[in-house]
Design a protein around this motif. Structure first.
Motif, PDB file in Angstrom:
ATOM      1  N   TYR A  35       0.829  -1.203   0.000  1.00 18.67           N
ATOM      2  CA  TYR A  35       0.000   0.000   0.000  1.00 18.67           C
ATOM      3  C   TYR A  35       0.865   1.256   0.000  1.00 18.67           C
ATOM      4  O   TYR A  35       1.885   1.324   0.697  1.00 18.67           O
ATOM      5  N   GLU A  36       0.441   2.251  -0.752  1.00 11.98           N
ATOM      6  CA  GLU A  36       1.152   3.520  -0.796  1.00 11.98           C
ATOM      7  C   GLU A  36       1.028   4.272   0.523  1.00 11.98           C
ATOM      8  O   GLU A  36       1.980   4.873   1.007  1.00 11.98           O
TER       9      GLU A  36
ATOM     10  N   TYR B 180      -3.411  -0.851  -8.746  1.00 11.83           N
ATOM     11  CA  TYR B 180      -4.651  -0.094  -8.866  1.00 11.83           C
ATOM     12  C   TYR B 180      -4.680   0.959  -7.764  1.00 11.83           C
ATOM     13  O   TYR B 180      -3.916   0.896  -6.805  1.00 11.83           O
ATOM     14  N   GLU B 181      -5.574   1.936  -7.923  1.00  9.30           N
ATOM     15  CA  GLU B 181      -5.645   3.029  -6.960  1.00  9.30           C
ATOM     16  C   GLU B 181      -6.849   2.862  -6.060  1.00  9.30           C
ATOM     17  O   GLU B 181      -7.952   2.554  -6.521  1.00  9.30           O
TER      18      GLU B 181
ATOM     19  N   GLY C 125      -4.238   4.684  -1.469  1.00 11.04           N
ATOM     20  CA  GLY C 125      -3.468   5.150  -2.606  1.00 11.04           C
ATOM     21  C   GLY C 125      -3.190   4.033  -3.593  1.00 11.04           C
ATOM     22  O   GLY C 125      -4.001   3.126  -3.788  1.00 11.04           O
ATOM     23  N   ILE C 126      -2.011   4.078  -4.233  1.00  8.61           N
ATOM     24  CA  ILE C 126      -1.633   3.044  -5.184  1.00  8.61           C
ATOM     25  C   ILE C 126      -1.405   1.732  -4.435  1.00  8.61           C
ATOM     26  O   ILE C 126      -0.633   1.677  -3.482  1.00  8.61           O
ATOM     27  N   THR C 127      -2.091   0.688  -4.861  1.00 10.77           N
ATOM     28  CA  THR C 127      -1.958  -0.633  -4.250  1.00 10.77           C
ATOM     29  C   THR C 127      -1.394  -1.604  -5.279  1.00 10.77           C
ATOM     30  O   THR C 127      -1.901  -1.700  -6.391  1.00 10.77           O
ATOM     31  N   ILE C 128      -0.330  -2.308  -4.908  1.00 16.36           N
ATOM     32  CA  ILE C 128       0.257  -3.334  -5.769  1.00 16.36           C
ATOM     33  C   ILE C 128      -0.155  -4.701  -5.225  1.00 16.36           C
ATOM     34  O   ILE C 128       0.061  -4.997  -4.048  1.00 16.36           O
TER      35      ILE C 128
END
Length: 230
Positions: free
Chosen positions: A8-9, A213-214, A219-222
Motif C-alpha cells: 500500500y502507498e 490499482y488506486e 493510494g496506489i496498491t500493488i
C-alpha cells in the motif's frame, strides 16, 4: 499453496470511522461505488476462505463442487434457503450419522435468467459419494458435479460464480454466499519485516498475477499472487 501480497502507498488504518456526512443520503454514484466495494470484498473473502480449506481435511476426504437445482422452479430466496438447510442436515446424517454441523462447505447463490434459484456449493470434507446419492438426498432437482481436481486455484474458480451474481438486484441486502461454521481461516501476516522476508523467498516463476490499482484510502496498491501448486 496460494499466497497473496498487498503493498500500500499509504498506511492502512483499521477500525477508523469517518465523521460527518454519514447521515446524508448518498447519491447514486456513491451507492454504486459502495456496492462494488462490497462485492470486491466478498470476492476477496470467498477466494481466500476456499483456498484455505481445499485439501485441508486429510486424504480420506476430497473437495467437491456441486450445482444444486430446483426442478419445481423455486424463485423465493427464503424458501430456497430453507430447502438448502434441510439438505445440509440430511447430508450430515448420511455421511456422519448426525445432523450436527460436521459438513464443511461454502455456497454461492445464483439466479437463472428465468428467476429460478440454484446453488453452487463446494464441500471440503466429503468422502466418495455417488452423484445419484447426493441428488436423492437433495430431493429438489438435478445435481451436477463440477470437476476441480486439476484446478490449482479453486478460490478464483469459485469466484467466477460470485462475479456473475453478486451484484444481482434480487440479492441486495442479502448474502450472496455463505459458509458453514468451523472452516479454516486464511493466515494473514501484517508485520512489515516478515512480509518482506517472505516476499523475497517466493519464486518468481510461481507468480500468476501482478497488478496495480488506486484505492481512495490506501493510494496506489500493488497486488501480487503466487501459486505454489503450479
Amino acid at each position: 499453496g496460494v499466497i497473496e501480497v498487498y503493498e500500500y502507498e499509504r498506511p492502512v488504518f483499521k477500525g477508523f470511522k469517518s465523521r460527518g456526512g454519514r447521515n446524508q443520503e448518498a447519491d447514486e454514484e456513491e451507492k454504486e461505488k459502495n456496492r462494488q466495494d462490497t462485492l470486491r470484498r466478498a470476492r476477496q473473502e470467498i477466494r481466500r476462505i476456499v483456498n484455505a480449506n481445499v485439501g485441508a481435511y486429510g486424504e480420506h476426504y476430497t473437495a467437491k463442487f456441486l450445482t444444486l437445482t430446483f426442478g419445481n422452479k423455486v424463485t423465493d430466496l427464503d424458501q430456497a434457503h430453507y430447502e438448502f438447510k434441510k439438505f445440509i442436515k440430511r447430508m450430515n446424517y448420511h455421511l456422519f450419522g448426525t445432523k450436527c454441523g460436521n459438513l464443511r462447505y461454502t455456497a454461492v447463490v445464483e439466479f437463472h435468467k428465468s428467476g429460478v434459484i440454484h446453488y453452487h456449493v463446494i464441500i471440503y470434507n466429503i468422502p466418495y459419494t455417488r452423484v445419484e446419492v447426493i441428488q436423492q438426498i437433495w430431493g429438489n432437482g438435478w445435481v451436477w458435479i463440477n470437476k476441480i481436481d486439476n484446478v490449482d486455484n479453486v478460490g478464483a474458480y469459485v469466484c467466477k460464480y460470485l462475479t456473475k451474481e453478486g451484484d444481482d438486484e434480487r440479492l441486495r441486502g442479502r448474502k450472496c454466499y455463505f459458509n458453514s461454521r468451523g472452516l479454516f481461516k486464511p493466515f494473514v501476516i501484517e508485520d512489515e519485516k516478515k512480509t518482506e522476508m517472505i516476499k523475497r523467498s517466493l519464486p518468481r516463476e510461481k507468480r500468476t498475477v501482478s497488478v496495480a490499482y488506486e484505492n481512495d484510502y490506501t493510494g496506489i496498491t500493488i497486488y501480487e499472487q503466487y501459486n505454489l501448486n503450479r
